[in-house]
Design a protein around this motif. Sequence first.
Motif, PDB file in Angstrom:
ATOM      1  N   MET A   1       0.835  -1.203   0.000  1.00 48.97           N
ATOM      2  CA  MET A   1       0.000   0.000   0.000  1.00 48.97           C
ATOM      3  C   MET A   1       0.870   1.254   0.000  1.00 48.97           C
ATOM      4  O   MET A   1       1.873   1.321   0.694  1.00 48.97           O
ATOM      5  N   THR A   2       0.492   2.251  -0.794  1.00 49.02           N
ATOM      6  CA  THR A   2       1.312   3.454  -0.903  1.00 49.02           C
ATOM      7  C   THR A   2       0.965   4.433   0.197  1.00 49.02           C
ATOM      8  O   THR A   2       0.427   5.505  -0.042  1.00 49.02           O
ATOM      9  N   SER A   3       1.269   4.075   1.423  1.00 48.16           N
ATOM     10  CA  SER A   3       0.952   4.966   2.526  1.00 48.16           C
ATOM     11  C   SER A   3       2.039   4.891   3.566  1.00 48.16           C
ATOM     12  O   SER A   3       2.778   3.908   3.637  1.00 48.16           O
ATOM     13  N   ILE A   4       2.125   5.938   4.394  1.00 53.30           N
ATOM     14  CA  ILE A   4       3.079   5.871   5.493  1.00 53.30           C
ATOM     15  C   ILE A   4       2.618   4.845   6.528  1.00 53.30           C
ATOM     16  O   ILE A   4       3.366   4.432   7.374  1.00 53.30           O
ATOM     17  N   TYR A   5       1.339   4.456   6.448  1.00 51.97           N
ATOM     18  CA  TYR A   5       0.828   3.438   7.359  1.00 51.97           C
ATOM     19  C   TYR A   5       0.967   2.067   6.709  1.00 51.97           C
ATOM     20  O   TYR A   5       0.739   1.926   5.517  1.00 51.97           O
ATOM     21  N   ARG A   6       1.321   1.063   7.522  1.00 54.89           N
ATOM     22  CA  ARG A   6       1.298  -0.306   7.003  1.00 54.89           C
ATOM     23  C   ARG A   6      -0.154  -0.676   6.724  1.00 54.89           C
ATOM     24  O   ARG A   6      -0.488  -1.318   5.744  1.00 54.89           O
ATOM     25  N   SER A   7      -1.007  -0.257   7.643  1.00 52.99           N
ATOM     26  CA  SER A   7      -2.433  -0.361   7.375  1.00 52.99           C
ATOM     27  C   SER A   7      -3.072   0.879   7.983  1.00 52.99           C
ATOM     28  O   SER A   7      -2.482   1.510   8.863  1.00 52.99           O
ATOM     29  N   LEU A   8      -4.217   1.227   7.470  1.00 50.76           N
ATOM     30  CA  LEU A   8      -4.878   2.431   7.981  1.00 50.76           C
ATOM     31  C   LEU A   8      -6.348   2.134   8.224  1.00 50.76           C
ATOM     32  O   LEU A   8      -7.138   2.057   7.285  1.00 50.76           O
ATOM     33  N   ASN A   9      -6.683   1.934   9.488  1.00 47.01           N
ATOM     34  CA  ASN A   9      -8.084   1.776   9.863  1.00 47.01           C
ATOM     35  C   ASN A   9      -8.531   3.092  10.474  1.00 47.01           C
ATOM     36  O   ASN A   9      -8.031   3.494  11.526  1.00 47.01           O
ATOM     37  N   LEU A  10      -9.432   3.721   9.768  1.00 47.09           N
ATOM     38  CA  LEU A  10      -9.799   5.092  10.088  1.00 47.09           C
ATOM     39  C   LEU A  10     -11.307   5.183  10.310  1.00 47.09           C
ATOM     40  O   LEU A  10     -12.079   4.610   9.547  1.00 47.09           O
ATOM     41  N   VAL A  11     -11.698   5.914  11.369  1.00 45.84           N
ATOM     42  CA  VAL A  11     -13.124   6.189  11.589  1.00 45.84           C
ATOM     43  C   VAL A  11     -13.358   7.671  11.331  1.00 45.84           C
ATOM     44  O   VAL A  11     -12.613   8.511  11.836  1.00 45.84           O
ATOM     45  N   LEU A  12     -14.381   7.989  10.542  1.00 44.48           N
ATOM     46  CA  LEU A  12     -14.787   9.386  10.385  1.00 44.48           C
ATOM     47  C   LEU A  12     -16.025   9.603  11.244  1.00 44.48           C
ATOM     48  O   LEU A  12     -17.042   8.930  11.062  1.00 44.48           O
ATOM     49  N   LEU A  13     -15.895  10.527  12.173  1.00 44.66           N
ATOM     50  CA  LEU A  13     -17.018  10.873  13.053  1.00 44.66           C
ATOM     51  C   LEU A  13     -17.534  12.249  12.656  1.00 44.66           C
ATOM     52  O   LEU A  13     -16.764  13.076  12.187  1.00 44.66           O
ATOM     53  N   GLY A  14     -18.804  12.482  12.925  1.00 42.67           N
ATOM     54  CA  GLY A  14     -19.337  13.812  12.649  1.00 42.67           C
ATOM     55  C   GLY A  14     -20.829  13.725  12.511  1.00 42.67           C
ATOM     56  O   GLY A  14     -21.366  12.633  12.255  1.00 42.67           O
ATOM     57  N   PRO A  15     -21.524  14.845  12.662  1.00 35.31           N
ATOM     58  CA  PRO A  15     -22.982  14.811  12.546  1.00 35.31           C
ATOM     59  C   PRO A  15     -23.406  14.456  11.126  1.00 35.31           C
ATOM     60  O   PRO A  15     -22.608  14.581  10.194  1.00 35.31           O
ATOM     61  N   PRO A  16     -24.679  14.025  10.961  1.00 35.64           N
ATOM     62  CA  PRO A  16     -25.165  13.790   9.606  1.00 35.64           C
ATOM     63  C   PRO A  16     -25.004  15.093   8.828  1.00 35.64           C
ATOM     64  O   PRO A  16     -25.265  16.166   9.381  1.00 35.64           O
ATOM     65  N   GLY A  17     -24.540  15.009   7.597  1.00 33.83           N
ATOM     66  CA  GLY A  17     -24.407  16.222   6.793  1.00 33.83           C
ATOM     67  C   GLY A  17     -23.103  16.956   7.018  1.00 33.83           C
ATOM     68  O   GLY A  17     -22.893  18.041   6.471  1.00 33.83           O
ATOM     69  N   SER A  18     -22.175  16.359   7.771  1.00 31.88           N
ATOM     70  CA  SER A  18     -20.894  17.035   8.007  1.00 31.88           C
ATOM     71  C   SER A  18     -19.979  16.906   6.800  1.00 31.88           C
ATOM     72  O   SER A  18     -18.929  17.533   6.748  1.00 31.88           O
ATOM     73  N   GLY A  19     -20.395  16.074   5.843  1.00 33.40           N
ATOM     74  CA  GLY A  19     -19.566  15.878   4.646  1.00 33.40           C
ATOM     75  C   GLY A  19     -18.612  14.708   4.804  1.00 33.40           C
ATOM     76  O   GLY A  19     -17.753  14.480   3.958  1.00 33.40           O
ATOM     77  N   LYS A  20     -18.807  13.906   5.844  1.00 35.70           N
ATOM     78  CA  LYS A  20     -17.845  12.813   6.054  1.00 35.70           C
ATOM     79  C   LYS A  20     -17.953  11.729   4.977  1.00 35.70           C
ATOM     80  O   LYS A  20     -16.943  11.121   4.637  1.00 35.70           O
ATOM     81  N   GLY A  21     -19.140  11.546   4.425  1.00 38.53           N
ATOM     82  CA  GLY A  21     -19.294  10.561   3.342  1.00 38.53           C
ATOM     83  C   GLY A  21     -18.514  10.990   2.107  1.00 38.53           C
ATOM     84  O   GLY A  21     -17.808  10.182   1.482  1.00 38.53           O
ATOM     85  N   THR A  22     -18.620  12.262   1.769  1.00 36.05           N
ATOM     86  CA  THR A  22     -17.880  12.805   0.615  1.00 36.05           C
ATOM     87  C   THR A  22     -16.383  12.692   0.871  1.00 36.05           C
ATOM     88  O   THR A  22     -15.619  12.267  -0.003  1.00 36.05           O
ATOM     89  N   GLN A  23     -15.962  13.056   2.065  1.00 36.53           N
ATOM     90  CA  GLN A  23     -14.537  12.969   2.413  1.00 36.53           C
ATOM     91  C   GLN A  23     -14.069  11.516   2.367  1.00 36.53           C
ATOM     92  O   GLN A  23     -12.969  11.225   1.890  1.00 36.53           O
ATOM     93  N   ALA A  24     -14.903  10.614   2.856  1.00 42.09           N
ATOM     94  CA  ALA A  24     -14.512   9.201   2.891  1.00 42.09           C
ATOM     95  C   ALA A  24     -14.239   8.691   1.476  1.00 42.09           C
ATOM     96  O   ALA A  24     -13.285   7.945   1.248  1.00 42.09           O
ATOM     97  N   LYS A  25     -15.065   9.130   0.518  1.00 41.23           N
ATOM     98  CA  LYS A  25     -14.870   8.679  -0.871  1.00 41.23           C
ATOM     99  C   LYS A  25     -13.540   9.181  -1.419  1.00 41.23           C
ATOM    100  O   LYS A  25     -12.793   8.451  -2.069  1.00 41.23           O
ATOM    101  N   VAL A  26     -13.230  10.448  -1.164  1.00 46.46           N
ATOM    102  CA  VAL A  26     -11.976  11.027  -1.645  1.00 46.46           C
ATOM    103  C   VAL A  26     -10.781  10.314  -0.995  1.00 46.46           C
ATOM    104  O   VAL A  26      -9.820   9.914  -1.663  1.00 46.46           O
ATOM    105  N   LEU A  27     -10.868  10.131   0.319  1.00 53.60           N
ATOM    106  CA  LEU A  27      -9.751   9.507   1.043  1.00 53.60           C
ATOM    107  C   LEU A  27      -9.568   8.053   0.617  1.00 53.60           C
ATOM    108  O   LEU A  27      -8.443   7.552   0.550  1.00 53.60           O
TER     109      LEU A  27
END
Length: 225
Positions: A1-27
């Motif tokens: 994987m091309t990351s500084i992490y060997r693995s990256l398990n990430l949680v996005l928290l935030g209210p509904p409509g915070s844009g976390k779904g859009t950010q998750a797709k980009v990330l």
Amino acid sequence: MTSIYRSLNLVLLGPPGSGKGTQAKVLSEKYQIPHVSTGDMLREEVRNQTSLGIRAKEIMDRGELLPDDVMAAMILKRLDREDCARGVILDGYPRTVEQAQVLDGILAELGRTLERVVLVDVPDEEIVRRLGGRRSCPRCGRVYHVVYNPPKDGKNCDDCGVPLIQRDDDREEVIRERLRQYHEKTAPLVDFYSNRGLLVSVDGSQSMEAVTASIMEAIGSPVGQ
Ligand code: AMP
């Protein structure tokens, strides 16, 4: 994987409509790890009219949360798939402290750990404004906003060409209930993860690109970007 992490398990928290779904797709594209959205998974069950979908729709349309045990079974099955072996971006899960504890157990069982939790912070008044104008593609689930992020022709999905729709749970009274549920049940996760030194917070009222940049700065860029 091309990351500084060997693995990256990430949680996005935030209210509904915070844009976390859009950010998750980009990330998900930048870090080359899957975006797992429990809301999207449930909406697919609803579209396919499965028994879970039929039950879920009623609860979702009221702005309430599905039971923790139902969500645990769903997320375990998804995280156990091969494509999650090098990491995942979780969007919409966990949503309660109990779900966060279940997630710890599942990751431990799979020999993984949570590397980061990102809070995408947006004030309530901004949420109500945003969600009222949110539209999505019934085919691929891509999310737009009538003012902030409209499709090219103003009404159809840029990718699928089908007319955009408003989610049943983006009606105003349902938005208010979803926010209430967020503050009561999900916001305690901020302390839960902060106490473990996993939480970073970004200002979600910036532009979409600025939010992505803030998140990547906080968690580290993939090598070569
Ligand atoms: P979302 O797209 O993440 O806003 O989720 C839409 C709806 O799906 C929520 O309002 C809940 O009814 C349900 N849902 C999604 N994720 C969860 C979860 N982790 N726990 C309980 N209910 C969930």
